[in-house]
Design an enzyme around this catalytic site. Structure first.
Site, short mmCIF file in Angstrom:
data_model
loop_
_atom_site.label_atom_id
_atom_site.label_comp_id
_atom_site.label_asym_id
_atom_site.label_seq_id
_atom_site.Cartn_x
_atom_site.Cartn_y
_atom_site.Cartn_z
CB SER A 232 -1.11 -6.25 2.88
OG SER A 232 -2.09 -7.20 2.51
CB SER B 20 4.18 -0.85 -0.65
OG SER B 20 3.09 -0.54 -1.46
NE ARG C 223 -8.66 -15.47 -6.55
CZ ARG C 223 -8.71 -16.23 -5.45
NH1 ARG C 223 -8.02 -15.86 -4.38
NH2 ARG C 223 -9.40 -17.33 -5.44
CE LYS D 100 3.93 -2.61 3.66
NZ LYS D 100 4.71 -3.80 4.03
CE1 TYR E 76 0.27 -2.07 3.31
CE2 TYR E 76 0.40 -0.63 1.38
CZ TYR E 76 0.73 -1.80 2.03
OH TYR E 76 1.55 -2.71 1.40
CD GLU F 182 -1.33 2.78 -1.60
OE1 GLU F 182 -1.40 2.21 -2.71
OE2 GLU F 182 -2.20 3.57 -1.21
NE ARG G 244 -2.46 -12.48 11.71
CZ ARG G 244 -3.19 -11.42 11.46
NH1 ARG G 244 -3.33 -10.50 12.38
NH2 ARG G 244 -3.77 -11.25 10.28
NE ARG H 141 -2.79 0.79 -7.41
CZ ARG H 141 -3.45 1.96 -7.38
NH1 ARG H 141 -3.43 2.76 -8.44
NH2 ARG H 141 -4.10 2.34 -6.30
P1 NAP Z 1 -1.01 -10.76 2.35
O1 NAP Z 1 -1.42 -11.85 1.43
O2 NAP Z 1 -2.05 -9.84 2.90
O3 NAP Z 1 -0.23 -11.46 3.58
C1 NAP Z 1 0.04 -10.76 4.77
C2 NAP Z 1 0.67 -11.72 5.76
O4 NAP Z 1 0.95 -11.00 6.97
C3 NAP Z 1 -0.24 -12.89 6.18
O5 NAP Z 1 0.56 -14.05 6.29
C4 NAP Z 1 -0.74 -12.45 7.55
O6 NAP Z 1 -1.08 -13.54 8.41
C5 NAP Z 1 0.51 -11.76 8.08
N1 NAP Z 1 0.24 -10.89 9.23
C6 NAP Z 1 -0.60 -9.84 9.29
N2 NAP Z 1 -0.57 -9.29 10.50
C7 NAP Z 1 0.31 -10.01 11.26
C8 NAP Z 1 0.76 -9.97 12.60
N3 NAP Z 1 0.31 -9.04 13.44
N4 NAP Z 1 1.68 -10.86 13.02
C9 NAP Z 1 2.14 -11.82 12.19
N5 NAP Z 1 1.73 -11.93 10.89
C10 NAP Z 1 0.83 -11.05 10.44
O7 NAP Z 1 0.10 -9.84 1.69
P2 NAP Z 1 1.01 -10.10 0.38
O8 NAP Z 1 0.28 -9.63 -0.83
O9 NAP Z 1 1.57 -11.46 0.43
O10 NAP Z 1 2.16 -9.02 0.61
C11 NAP Z 1 3.33 -9.35 1.39
C12 NAP Z 1 3.97 -8.05 1.88
O11 NAP Z 1 4.34 -7.23 0.77
C13 NAP Z 1 3.07 -7.18 2.74
O12 NAP Z 1 3.89 -6.54 3.70
C14 NAP Z 1 2.53 -6.14 1.78
O13 NAP Z 1 2.17 -4.96 2.47
C15 NAP Z 1 3.73 -5.95 0.87
N6 NAP Z 1 3.44 -5.56 -0.52
C16 NAP Z 1 2.57 -6.26 -1.26
C17 NAP Z 1 2.36 -5.91 -2.58
C18 NAP Z 1 1.41 -6.69 -3.45
O14 NAP Z 1 1.04 -6.18 -4.52
N7 NAP Z 1 1.03 -7.90 -3.09
C19 NAP Z 1 3.07 -4.84 -3.14
C20 NAP Z 1 3.99 -4.16 -2.34
C21 NAP Z 1 4.18 -4.53 -1.03
P3 NAP Z 1 -2.57 -14.15 8.46
O15 NAP Z 1 -2.59 -15.20 7.36
O16 NAP Z 1 -2.63 -14.72 9.82
O17 NAP Z 1 -3.53 -13.03 8.20
O1 G4F Z 2 -6.19 -4.15 -5.55
P1 G4F Z 2 -6.16 -2.94 -4.70
O2 G4F Z 2 -6.97 -2.98 -3.45
O3 G4F Z 2 -4.62 -2.66 -4.41
P2 G4F Z 2 -3.81 -1.35 -3.94
O4 G4F Z 2 -4.66 -0.41 -3.19
O5 G4F Z 2 -3.09 -0.82 -5.13
O6 G4F Z 2 -2.78 -1.99 -2.92
C1 G4F Z 2 -2.06 -3.18 -3.23
O7 G4F Z 2 -0.87 -2.84 -3.88
C2 G4F Z 2 0.07 -2.09 -3.08
C3 G4F Z 2 1.27 -1.81 -3.97
O8 G4F Z 2 1.09 -0.57 -4.60
C4 G4F Z 2 0.44 -2.94 -1.87
F1 G4F Z 2 1.38 -2.30 -1.13
C5 G4F Z 2 -0.81 -3.20 -1.05
O9 G4F Z 2 -0.46 -4.04 0.06
C6 G4F Z 2 -1.81 -3.93 -1.93
O10 G4F Z 2 -1.27 -5.20 -2.23
O11 G4F Z 2 -6.64 -1.67 -5.53
C7 G4F Z 2 -6.06 -1.31 -6.77
C8 G4F Z 2 -6.88 -0.18 -7.41
C9 G4F Z 2 -7.16 1.01 -6.47
O12 G4F Z 2 -6.92 2.21 -7.15
C10 G4F Z 2 -8.64 0.89 -6.15
O13 G4F Z 2 -9.29 2.14 -5.92
O14 G4F Z 2 -8.16 -0.71 -7.77
C11 G4F Z 2 -9.15 0.25 -7.44
N1 G4F Z 2 -10.44 -0.43 -7.27
C12 G4F Z 2 -11.54 -0.22 -8.04
N2 G4F Z 2 -12.55 -0.96 -7.60
C13 G4F Z 2 -10.74 -1.34 -6.32
C14 G4F Z 2 -12.10 -1.67 -6.53
N3 G4F Z 2 -10.01 -1.91 -5.35
C15 G4F Z 2 -10.61 -2.84 -4.55
N4 G4F Z 2 -9.88 -3.46 -3.60
N5 G4F Z 2 -11.93 -3.19 -4.71
C16 G4F Z 2 -12.72 -2.62 -5.68
O15 G4F Z 2 -13.90 -2.92 -5.81
#
Ligand code: NAP
Ligand code: G4F
Length: 334
Positions: free
Chosen positions: A81, A122, A188, A150, A146, A124, A32, A214
């Site tokens: 996300s 997800s 991270r 999803k 979110y 979630e 984008r 998690r």
């Molecule tokens: P991410 O690092 O947050 O990447 C999201 C991507 O979506 C980025 O490239 C972002 O672009 C793009 N995006 C957001 N809004 C957009 C829009 N309006 N039009 C076009 N592109 C757009 O997420 P990820 O961790 O790689 O996860 C990938 C997918 O898996 C997501 O759908 C997430 O919800 C799903 N998921 C993730 C996890 C996980 O643990 N990582 C688990 C389950 C499901 P910009 O760089 O421009 O922001």
């Molecule tokens: O790392 P989180 O923000 O990930 P969350 O909410 O599980 O979501 C991620 O995983 C999903 C898959 O289940 C994806 F679909 C979604 O896109 C994303 O990638 O938080 C993980 C846990 C939560 O329970 C949160 O309450 O960590 C807990 N937490 C504790 N302290 C925190 C913090 N989370 C964040 N972000 N920041 C904190 O300081």
């Protein structure tokens, strides 16, 4: 083979693009428009991929992207996300993460109906879990805007498969992390904090709920499962997980310990990071993926935590002092 990836600039998009290139694919990515480029995660493969400007909010641009790429496979990874942002911007999250799926499915139905489609669903969606471990049959109970968005994208994918005979599948992926994870996600945030504390740049790390559990895996392993789902004879949805669960506290303990620090001396709990509704625990059952896809995670939980800490130390350490031995047995494999 040609693949089109939405979200190619994100964590998963960058690993998936690398994986598909290694298998000889022509890789197209949807990006984008923004006022400054955001291509850090794909910089190293920038000259091997084709980028197309489109937005999940804009039907015309998505249809053009599909028409131009003429893909065999489409991976819809783009989304808003971050769960906390979805509480603050629920409407925008619904537009990107929910309705965005309808737009890309429509684009494929009209411009490339034979293309296979992967939707990034997800864990979630399981939210306030109704059974443990969670399988493909576990009912959903999302706990955030979110998660709700999803669930819409998930069922719409099932619906296009059943209504139009499209090869459309959802991967219900549990949390997966890497050194390319966004800094706002807890894993991270912890490894970045550990590196800063070790290097004397700060002394404390403020976190929310340390007892949340998690099922954490390594992103590099999970993109392989996405691809495998599209190589099957029949379109089906799969849970992708390790089957093991850990608390945020466990993550802190391993991360701090890996650089010879005690998390208790540095982690401060802060109510500002609590959510209006929490997902207390997630544990996936990867049996179907293991049996039918032959998929297995290769990186363990502690290997992944240490990999992330090493990468953050390397990133933050001044160039001149990088030779200092930080006490790791293994080399960074980012
Ligand atoms: P991410 O690092 O947050 O990447 C999201 C991507 O979506 C980025 O490239 C972002 O672009 C793009 N995006 C957001 N809004 C957009 C829009 N309006 N039009 C076009 N592109 C757009 O997420 P990820 O961790 O790689 O996860 C990938 C997918 O898996 C997501 O759908 C997430 O919800 C799903 N998921 C993730 C996890 C996980 O643990 N990582 C688990 C389950 C499901 P910009 O760089 O421009 O922001
Ligand atoms: O790392 P989180 O923000 O990930 P969350 O909410 O599980 O979501 C991620 O995983 C999903 C898959 O289940 C994806 F679909 C979604 O896109 C994303 O990638 O938080 C993980 C846990 C939560 O329970 C949160 O309450 O960590 C807990 N937490 C504790 N302290 C925190 C913090 N989370 C964040 N972000 N920041 C904190 O300081």
């Amino acid at each position: 083979m040609r693949a089109l990836i939405t979200g190619i600039t994100g964590q998963d998009g960058s690993y998936l693009a690398e994986f598909l290139l290694s298998r000889g694919y022509e890789v197209w990515g949807v990006v984008r428009r923004s006022s400054s480029e955001n291509f850090e995660r794909i910089q190293h493969i920038r000259d091997q991929i084709k980028l197309f400007e489109a937005d999940l909010l804009d039907q015309t641009s998505l249809t053009r992207a599909v028409q131009s790429a003429r893909p065999d496979e489409v991976y819809n990874l783009a989304a808003q996300s971050f769960v906390p942002t979805s509480f603050v911007q629920p409407v925008l999250t619904a537009e990107f993460t929910g309705i965005g799926v309808a737009r890309i499915l429509e684009a494929i139905k009209n411009a490339a109906p034979k293309a296979k489609f992967y939707q990034a669903s997800s864990s979630e969606m399981f939210g306030k879990v109704l059974e443990t471990p969670q399988t493909e049959k576990t009912p959903f109970y999302p706990r955030s805007p979110y998660g709700v968005a999803k669930v819409y994208g998930h069922y719409l994918t099932v619906n296009y498969r059943e209504s139009y005979g499209m090869f459309a599948v959802s991967g219900i992926l549990f949390n997966h992390e890497s050194p390319r994870r966004g800094l706002e996600f807890v894993t991270r945030k912890i490894t970045d904090g550990v590196a800063k504390i070790k290097l004397g740049l700060t002394n404390e790390l403020r976190l929310g709920n340390l007892e949340a559990r998690r099922d954490w895996g390594f992103a590099g392993d999970y993109v392989r499962a996405m691809w495998l789902m599209l190589q099957q004879n029949e379109p089906k949805d799969y849970v992708v997980a390790t089957g093991k669960t850990h608390t945020v506290r466990d993550f802190c303990e391993i991360a701090f310990d890996s650089v010879g620090l005690n998390y208790k001396d540095h982690v401060v709990t802060d109510a500002a990071f609590l959510r209006p509704a929490e997902v207390d625990q997630l544990t996936g059952c990867p049996k179907r993926a293991e049996k039918e896809l032959g998929w297995k995670p290769e990186v363990s939980f502690s290997e992944m935590v240490e990999m992330m800490v090493r990468a953050d130390l390397k990133r933050l350490q001044p160039q001149s002092t990088r030779v200092v031995n930080l006490g790791f047995a293994k080399k960074a494999a980012v």
